[in-house]
Design a protein around this motif. Structure first.
Motif, PDB file in Angstrom:
ATOM      1  N   UNK A 119       4.605   8.798 -11.483  1.00 17.39           N
ATOM      2  CA  UNK A 119       4.413   7.528 -10.772  1.00 17.39           C
ATOM      3  C   UNK A 119       4.634   6.354 -11.718  1.00 17.39           C
ATOM      4  N   UNK A 134       0.266   5.360   0.279  1.00 10.30           N
ATOM      5  CA  UNK A 134      -0.670   6.466   0.513  1.00 10.30           C
ATOM      6  C   UNK A 134      -0.043   7.753  -0.005  1.00 10.30           C
ATOM      7  N   UNK A 160       3.467   7.688   2.218  1.00 13.74           N
ATOM      8  CA  UNK A 160       3.908   6.639   3.134  1.00 13.74           C
ATOM      9  C   UNK A 160       3.598   5.287   2.518  1.00 13.74           C
ATOM     10  N   UNK A 197       0.580  11.137 -11.755  1.00 11.48           N
ATOM     11  CA  UNK A 197       0.463   9.771 -12.287  1.00 11.48           C
ATOM     12  C   UNK A 197       1.521   9.477 -13.348  1.00 11.48           C
ATOM     13  N   UNK A 205       3.276  14.160  -0.049  1.00  7.58           N
ATOM     14  CA  UNK A 205       3.763  13.328   1.056  1.00  7.58           C
ATOM     15  C   UNK A 205       3.327  11.896   0.757  1.00  7.58           C
ATOM     16  N   UNK A 249      -0.463  11.805  -0.536  1.00  2.00           N
ATOM     17  CA  UNK A 249      -1.124  13.040  -0.122  1.00  2.00           C
ATOM     18  C   UNK A 249      -0.644  14.153  -1.031  1.00  2.00           C
ATOM     19  N   UNK A 308      -1.300  -1.353  -3.948  1.00  2.00           N
ATOM     20  CA  UNK A 308      -2.535  -0.578  -3.947  1.00  2.00           C
ATOM     21  C   UNK A 308      -2.181   0.868  -3.586  1.00  2.00           C
ATOM     22  N   UNK A 309      -3.109   1.773  -3.838  1.00  2.00           N
ATOM     23  CA  UNK A 309      -2.798   3.183  -3.595  1.00  2.00           C
ATOM     24  C   UNK A 309      -4.073   3.941  -3.237  1.00  2.00           C
ATOM     25  N   UNK A 310      -3.941   4.880  -2.331  1.00  3.27           N
ATOM     26  CA  UNK A 310      -5.008   5.852  -2.082  1.00  3.27           C
ATOM     27  C   UNK A 310      -4.411   7.236  -2.233  1.00  3.27           C
ATOM     28  N   UNK A 311      -5.095   8.077  -2.983  1.00  4.52           N
ATOM     29  CA  UNK A 311      -4.634   9.450  -3.187  1.00  4.52           C
ATOM     30  C   UNK A 311      -5.710  10.415  -2.704  1.00  4.52           C
ATOM     31  N   UNK A 312      -5.335  11.266  -1.760  1.00  5.68           N
ATOM     32  CA  UNK A 312      -6.268  12.295  -1.302  1.00  5.68           C
ATOM     33  C   UNK A 312      -5.551  13.640  -1.249  1.00  5.68           C
ATOM     34  N   UNK A 313      -6.331  14.685  -1.125  1.00  7.16           N
ATOM     35  CA  UNK A 313      -5.811  16.058  -1.196  1.00  7.16           C
ATOM     36  C   UNK A 313      -5.977  16.709   0.158  1.00  7.16           C
ATOM     37  N   UNK A 314      -4.857  17.100   0.716  1.00  5.47           N
ATOM     38  CA  UNK A 314      -4.835  17.610   2.091  1.00  5.47           C
ATOM     39  C   UNK A 314      -3.989  18.871   2.158  1.00  5.47           C
ATOM     40  N   UNK A 316       0.836  -1.205   0.000  1.00  6.55           N
ATOM     41  CA  UNK A 316       0.000   0.000   0.000  1.00  6.55           C
ATOM     42  C   UNK A 316       0.865   1.247   0.000  1.00  6.55           C
ATOM     43  N   UNK A 350      -5.761  19.027  -6.605  1.00  2.00           N
ATOM     44  CA  UNK A 350      -6.284  18.018  -7.541  1.00  2.00           C
ATOM     45  C   UNK A 350      -5.740  18.236  -8.956  1.00  2.00           C
TER      46      UNK A 350
END
Lengths: 137, 137, 137
Positions: B101, B85, B131, B98, B129, B87, B114-120, B83, B91
């Motif tokens: 990446x 993550x 991890x 990508x 950032x 950040x 797997x990957x999760x991308x969110x905007x913070x 995984x 957007x």
């Protein structure tokens, strides 16, 4: 020897029943995951949970206590934690948060957990949310 | 056979001492957790960490390098990561991110993480950032 | 007996090829990590993924279905999930989200997963993103 590991919900007595169909923490085999905790005061039956005082220090220390209660419920301690996720609401809080963090974890004897800190929105009144992943020895 | 797994802090030589009581990475048993990494240039003793150049590409590649250094310190590689993550702060950076990446991970031989991308929000100057969680074989 | 655990990409038939070099889900040993899922309708070959309807309920239920497809592809179910990470875009959605969540998980027989909910930015049109960590028994 492929016995199925039990999955156990961890619900310390200090915590309210979760406001939705989730567990405050879950242990399965040697993995213990603590759900996102905030600075809610210990549960009072019949009352909605409320955060302790408005300040970052008070909320952070209460949040740590809430995480810790779940770890203990699952037979773990901070020493078993490999990852701590910190959600703050304001980048200006970083330095003060680290001071509190360092004081709180000053006495760890094992390697401190890894950590990710990001800045997000939280419900009104909340300044910090923390979750944790522990791997039991 | 229930020998206690050691918990090891992973601190590559390229990294500064963490600014708080956390580890850049932790390995315990077959689990390796990398803390949130940013595009800091390799540590210079006595100087505060500073991000490489202002652009997304440079920061992202440096961030990958920082994650990778921690994986290696723990005896792992990108192939072990399950995984990632991500950040981001904007957007509008998704497409460019990508591209970077995909180039970076073009040569993976095992299933990509797997990957999760969110905007913070991130501290001023930081655009990304990352991890990572690895499970060693 | 220290056989290397295989790392498997989980790609349900309902899903498009990932837009970057990541997997929708990965299983390695007894760990299954689902990547961040959103409310995309089932993939149509040659078309870009599009979210179902504009509402929170429709998107959330579709997101759950997308997570579930990945769990199943890896031989798991919601009963195996220990952590669900929920990313919403608006704190005003919390109450409605919890209603949907509780309905969806009403029939769980094992301990519900732990959960962290934070409020972040997501690409235009998306109201919710969810990822999940499962530990297989």
């Amino acid at each position: 020897m492929s016995e199925k590991a039990a999955k156990t919900a961890l619900t310390p007595s200090t915590h309210t029943t979760p406001p939705a169909k989730f567990s405050h923490g879950v242990r399965k085999g040697n993995i213990l995951q603590v759900a996102g905790q905030v600075g809610f005061a210990p549960a009072v039956p019949g009352e909605a949970p409320t955060p302790v005082g408005p300040g970052l220090r008070e909320q952070t220390l209460r949040t740590f206590a809430n995480v810790e209660a779940i770890l203990r419920e699952g037979g773990a301690s901070w020493e078993d934690v490999v990852m701590i996720r910190v959600y703050l609401t304001d980048t200006a809080h970083f330095a003060e948060f680290n001071e509190i963090y360092n004081e709180f974890f000053a006495d760890l004897t094992e390697a401190p957990a890894a950590r990710t800190t990001v800045y997000v929105g939280l419900p009104a009144g909340l300044l910090v949310e923390i979750d944790a992943l522990a791997v039991l020895g």
